[in-house]
Design a protein around this motif. Sequence first.
Motif, short mmCIF file in Angstrom:
data_model
loop_
_atom_site.label_atom_id
_atom_site.label_comp_id
_atom_site.label_asym_id
_atom_site.label_seq_id
_atom_site.Cartn_x
_atom_site.Cartn_y
_atom_site.Cartn_z
N SER A 72 0.83 -1.21 0.00
CA SER A 72 0.00 0.00 0.00
C SER A 72 0.86 1.26 0.00
N THR A 73 0.17 2.40 -0.08
CA THR A 73 0.85 3.70 -0.01
C THR A 73 0.61 4.37 1.34
N ILE A 74 0.23 3.59 2.34
CA ILE A 74 -0.03 4.12 3.67
C ILE A 74 1.15 4.92 4.18
N ALA A 75 0.88 6.02 4.89
CA ALA A 75 1.95 6.83 5.48
C ALA A 75 2.55 6.10 6.68
N ILE A 76 3.88 6.07 6.76
CA ILE A 76 4.57 5.34 7.82
C ILE A 76 5.59 6.26 8.48
N LEU A 77 5.46 6.42 9.80
CA LEU A 77 6.40 7.18 10.61
C LEU A 77 7.12 6.21 11.53
N LEU A 78 8.42 6.00 11.32
CA LEU A 78 9.21 5.11 12.15
C LEU A 78 9.67 5.84 13.41
N VAL A 79 9.57 5.15 14.55
CA VAL A 79 10.05 5.70 15.82
C VAL A 79 11.00 4.67 16.43
N THR A 80 12.22 5.11 16.78
CA THR A 80 13.18 4.12 17.26
C THR A 80 14.23 4.76 18.16
N ALA A 81 14.83 3.91 19.00
CA ALA A 81 15.95 4.35 19.83
C ALA A 81 17.24 4.41 19.03
N ARG A 82 17.25 3.78 17.85
CA ARG A 82 18.42 3.84 16.98
C ARG A 82 18.42 5.19 16.25
N SER A 83 19.43 5.97 16.47
CA SER A 83 19.39 7.34 15.95
C SER A 83 20.55 7.68 15.03
N SER A 84 21.32 6.67 14.58
CA SER A 84 22.43 6.97 13.69
C SER A 84 21.90 7.31 12.29
N LEU A 89 18.64 6.34 7.30
CA LEU A 89 18.62 6.12 5.85
C LEU A 89 18.02 4.76 5.51
N LEU A 90 18.33 3.74 6.33
CA LEU A 90 17.76 2.42 6.09
C LEU A 90 16.25 2.48 6.18
N GLY A 91 15.73 3.14 7.22
CA GLY A 91 14.29 3.24 7.37
C GLY A 91 13.63 3.93 6.19
N LEU A 92 14.25 5.01 5.72
CA LEU A 92 13.68 5.72 4.57
C LEU A 92 13.81 4.91 3.29
N ASP A 93 14.90 4.18 3.15
CA ASP A 93 15.11 3.38 1.95
C ASP A 93 14.09 2.25 1.80
N ILE A 94 13.63 1.70 2.92
CA ILE A 94 12.69 0.57 2.82
C ILE A 94 11.24 1.04 2.75
N GLY A 95 11.02 2.38 2.76
CA GLY A 95 9.67 2.84 2.49
C GLY A 95 9.04 3.73 3.53
N ALA A 96 9.74 4.01 4.64
CA ALA A 96 9.16 4.93 5.64
C ALA A 96 9.08 6.33 5.06
N ASP A 97 8.06 7.08 5.45
CA ASP A 97 7.90 8.46 4.99
C ASP A 97 8.64 9.44 5.88
N ASP A 98 8.85 9.06 7.14
CA ASP A 98 9.55 9.94 8.06
C ASP A 98 10.13 9.10 9.18
#
Length: 227
Positions: A72-84, A89-98
């Motif tokens: 789908s094209t659902i909006a995805i906001l990733l939240v994580t303790a990993r902040s490097s 970039l990995l999160g955005l590359d796999i499809g997260a919007d923010d």
Amino acid sequence: MTARILVADDDPKHAQLIRLYLEREGHQVLTVGDGRAALDLARARRPDLVVLDVMMPLVDGLDVCRILRAESTIAILLVTARSSENDMLLGLDIGADDYLAKPVSPRELTARVRALLRRTGATGGTASVLRVGDLEVDSGRFEVRVAGVPVHLTAKEFGIVELLAREPGRVFTRGQIIDKTFGFEHDVSERTVDAHVVNLRRKIEIDPAEPRYVQTVYGRGYRMADQ
């Protein structure tokens, strides 16, 4: 702009804090505590946006993000303790919007959500009503009505009729219905889908033997009549 938002976080206190702030913005908020439940509920309820923690049991947030983005094209906001930077970039590359790093500022979270909803043009699940003839599938209320009369459906029956009603005339195989409605449930066979369709027809069709809405396409699967 109000929307239906799914919050997936295995920390109940953190999930409830996010829920509180999003509900203050007028949104309808659903919460789950693991990745498998996030996939199942996202497929069944089709939220406008998912706030997705990366570190979750059963299925991690990155895999959930990959799967949802493929479907789908659902909006995805990733939240994580990993902040490097690499993690972002990995999160955005796999499809997260923010991407938002913990600890999360509630004000920043709600601002990011508003921006994503504007960017994606989401109108809010509470206003989403699919109509086919006298059949209404109200995703916001999780309700189906026939000629204005509410019909009680199970979660799986609702998931099937909503899936079909979103694309009238399109044939969905039983395998596709399993993937999109049953998620990671085990021991789900094509006969299970048939059994749910039989029960669904008993509730929404005037004559289940001659269905007006949920039609069988022999050798292929099911479709919603294009009326």
